[in-house]
Design an enzyme around this catalytic site. Structure first.
Site, mmCIF file in Angstrom:
data_model
loop_
_atom_site.group_PDB
_atom_site.id
_atom_site.type_symbol
_atom_site.label_atom_id
_atom_site.label_comp_id
_atom_site.label_asym_id
_atom_site.label_seq_id
_atom_site.Cartn_x
_atom_site.Cartn_y
_atom_site.Cartn_z
ATOM 1 N N TYR A 49 0.874 -1.167 0.091
ATOM 2 C CA TYR A 49 -0.055 0.060 0.036
ATOM 3 C C TYR A 49 0.841 1.259 0.111
ATOM 4 O O TYR A 49 0.366 2.319 0.246
ATOM 5 C CB TYR A 49 -0.809 0.118 1.378
ATOM 6 C CG TYR A 49 -2.484 0.475 0.846
ATOM 7 C CD1 TYR A 49 -3.341 -0.148 0.451
ATOM 8 C CD2 TYR A 49 -2.635 1.951 1.586
ATOM 9 C CE1 TYR A 49 -4.424 0.615 0.038
ATOM 10 C CE2 TYR A 49 -3.660 2.517 1.323
ATOM 11 C CZ TYR A 49 -4.862 1.709 0.606
ATOM 12 O OH TYR A 49 -5.948 2.371 0.381
ATOM 13 N N LYS A 88 -2.479 9.171 -0.147
ATOM 14 C CA LYS A 88 -3.784 9.424 0.781
ATOM 15 C C LYS A 88 -3.134 10.365 1.916
ATOM 16 O O LYS A 88 -3.815 11.295 2.208
ATOM 17 C CB LYS A 88 -4.312 8.339 1.283
ATOM 18 C CG LYS A 88 -5.087 7.292 0.200
ATOM 19 C CD LYS A 88 -6.289 7.905 -0.064
ATOM 20 C CE LYS A 88 -6.963 6.795 -0.987
ATOM 21 N NZ LYS A 88 -8.326 7.491 -1.625
HETATM 22 N N1 LIG Z 1 -13.011 -0.448 0.177
HETATM 23 C C1 LIG Z 1 -12.012 -0.161 1.102
HETATM 24 O O1 LIG Z 1 -11.630 -1.211 2.111
HETATM 25 C C2 LIG Z 1 -11.462 1.196 1.325
HETATM 26 C C3 LIG Z 1 -10.890 1.331 2.706
HETATM 27 C C4 LIG Z 1 -10.467 2.640 2.959
HETATM 28 C C5 LIG Z 1 -10.678 3.511 1.950
HETATM 29 N N2 LIG Z 1 -11.339 3.431 0.805
HETATM 30 C C6 LIG Z 1 -11.513 4.594 -0.133
HETATM 31 O O2 LIG Z 1 -12.821 4.558 -0.385
HETATM 32 C C7 LIG Z 1 -12.768 5.109 -1.850
HETATM 33 C C8 LIG Z 1 -13.759 4.185 -2.591
HETATM 34 O O3 LIG Z 1 -13.357 2.914 -2.887
HETATM 35 P P1 LIG Z 1 -14.401 1.882 -3.158
HETATM 36 O O4 LIG Z 1 -13.748 0.594 -2.478
HETATM 37 O O5 LIG Z 1 -15.775 2.104 -2.608
HETATM 38 O O6 LIG Z 1 -14.022 1.915 -4.708
HETATM 39 P P2 LIG Z 1 -14.784 0.689 -5.812
HETATM 40 O O7 LIG Z 1 -15.859 -0.064 -5.259
HETATM 41 O O8 LIG Z 1 -13.342 0.148 -6.455
HETATM 42 O O9 LIG Z 1 -15.448 1.711 -6.795
HETATM 43 C C9 LIG Z 1 -14.552 2.587 -7.604
HETATM 44 C C10 LIG Z 1 -15.371 3.807 -8.205
HETATM 45 O O10 LIG Z 1 -14.387 4.730 -8.844
HETATM 46 C C11 LIG Z 1 -14.581 4.936 -10.070
HETATM 47 N N3 LIG Z 1 -13.364 5.247 -10.845
HETATM 48 C C12 LIG Z 1 -12.223 4.332 -10.819
HETATM 49 N N4 LIG Z 1 -11.150 5.009 -11.567
HETATM 50 C C13 LIG Z 1 -11.714 6.279 -12.037
HETATM 51 C C14 LIG Z 1 -11.207 7.355 -12.568
HETATM 52 N N5 LIG Z 1 -10.190 7.150 -13.142
HETATM 53 N N6 LIG Z 1 -12.155 8.432 -13.075
HETATM 54 C C15 LIG Z 1 -13.450 8.369 -12.526
HETATM 55 N N7 LIG Z 1 -13.917 7.379 -11.667
HETATM 56 C C16 LIG Z 1 -13.014 6.352 -11.473
HETATM 57 C C17 LIG Z 1 -15.226 3.567 -10.667
HETATM 58 O O11 LIG Z 1 -15.919 3.706 -11.634
HETATM 59 P P3 LIG Z 1 -16.207 2.555 -12.781
HETATM 60 O O12 LIG Z 1 -17.363 1.797 -12.159
HETATM 61 O O13 LIG Z 1 -16.513 3.271 -14.063
HETATM 62 O O14 LIG Z 1 -14.816 1.503 -12.820
HETATM 63 C C18 LIG Z 1 -16.217 3.386 -9.451
HETATM 64 O O15 LIG Z 1 -17.263 4.001 -9.518
HETATM 65 C C19 LIG Z 1 -11.425 5.264 -2.480
HETATM 66 O O16 LIG Z 1 -10.770 6.767 -2.122
HETATM 67 C C20 LIG Z 1 -10.769 4.232 -1.518
HETATM 68 O O17 LIG Z 1 -9.391 4.425 -1.494
HETATM 69 C C21 LIG Z 1 -11.962 2.332 0.400
#
Ligand SMILES: NC(=O)c1ccc[n+]([C@@H]2O[C@H](COP(=O)([O-])OP(=O)(O)OC[C@H]3O[C@@H](n4cnc5c(N)ncnc54)[C@H](OP(=O)(O)O)[C@@H]3O)[C@@H](O)[C@H]2O)c1
Length: 282
Positions: free
Chosen positions: A161, A168
């Protein structure tokens, strides 16, 4: 009937608010978009590839009695960011909430990070937040809220990471600077830092070649479960709402206590050091 004479129960919490959420076709972004729509906000659902999923979020928002729009834009591309906010301006004329949520990175050890990994991770995770906030401020003529989504790799080191965690950390630093610089415009800027949150990206992370079993990480969480999309979206929604009007420049950690815990962990102890079941009342 005038707006002020409406019975209170007719007014939803985010009525008449315009919210732009990057990466809202799936995961945390989608969950938040629907939460805001349920409270009356107009949602701008940004996505990169999943047009059908993004359209489905807008359809669901309409079923909730809210308005919405799906906008394709790759936030890694600065021109797309300008176009994305241009759509908000032409469709709605202004903006109340900007949520910087979309993220992506290479998951590698520091020694394996090549120039293109570093450049793309910056371009995907830090630059869109700054460029997006610059555009958002211009449209927040009545004040507003900016929230960035971060992750616990900003504060702690863990396998694969380094790039995302470090960028971040930069996002969290920008949150503090923006909070100070935008305060005079009535704009609060905050972050939500997630632990292990159930999502597509989590599945991907823990199925990478060589990754530790997810259970070994879950065992270290005092609340003994992964976070849900709602756990994250609820706190983001709070930071967008009037209930948080005196909070700015902060990043709230939503991780079930994971990052306040360290080795030697209680679950690894035995005998007198192990945590007992709840003691009986006298
Ligand atoms: N999941 C975890 O465990 C976790 C933990 C801590 C923090 N976070 C943070 O939470 C946030 C959301 O994470 P998530 O896990 O919910 O994400 P996710 O389920 O992987 O969804 C990613 C989203 O971002 C969009 N995306 C990806 N690349 C893009 C780009 N270049 N331009 C515009 N849109 C883009 C995707 O669109 P498409 O559908 O079109 O691909 C999708 O809507 C992130 O900042 C992540 O770092 C997540």
């Amino acid at each position: 009937m005038t707006e002020t004479s409406q019975p209170l129960h007719h007014r939803r919490k985010h009525e008449q608010k315009i919210a732009l959420i990057t990466g809202a076709s799936r995961g945390i972004g989608r969950c938040l978009a629907l939460k805001l729509a349920a409270e009356g906000a107009t949602i701008v659902v940004n996505y990169r590839r999943s047009a059908e999923l993004a359209d489905a979020v807008v359809d669901e928002a309409r079923e909730l009695g809210a308005d919405g729009l799906a906008v394709q834009a790759d936030v890694e591309n600065p021109d797309d960011i300008v176009r994305l906010f241009g759509v908000v301006q032409s469709e709605f004329g202004r903006l109340d909430y900007f949520v910087n949520n979309a993220a992506a990175s290479a998951f590698k050890k520091v020694l394996d990070l090549e120039t293109h990994h570093l450049d793309r991770s910056y371009a995907m995770n830090v630059r869109p937040f700054v460029l997006g906030a610059q555009e958002a401020v211009k449209l927040m003529d009545r004040g507003g809220r900016i929230v960035a989504v971060s992750g616990y790799g900003s504060m702690r080191g863990f396998a694969a990471y380094a790039a995302l965690g470090s960028y971040k950390a930069a996002v969290e630093s920008f949150i503090r600077y923006m909070a100070i610089e935008f305060a005079g415009y009535g704009i609060n800027v905050n972050g939500v830092n997630g632990g292990l949150i159930e999502s597509d990206s989590l599945e991907y992370f823990y199925t990478m070649d060589g990754m530790a079993p997810m259970q070994s990480v879950l065992d270290t969480i005092p609340l003994k479960r992964p976070g849900t999309l709602d756990d994250m979206a609820n706190v983001i929604e709070f930071l967008l709402s009037d209930n948080s009007s005196y909070i700015t420049g902060q990043t709230i950690v939503v991780d079930g206590g994971m990052t306040v815990s360290a080795a030697p962990y209680y679950h690894q102890t035995s005998g007198p050091l192990n945590l007992p079941d709840r003691p009986a009342a006298d």
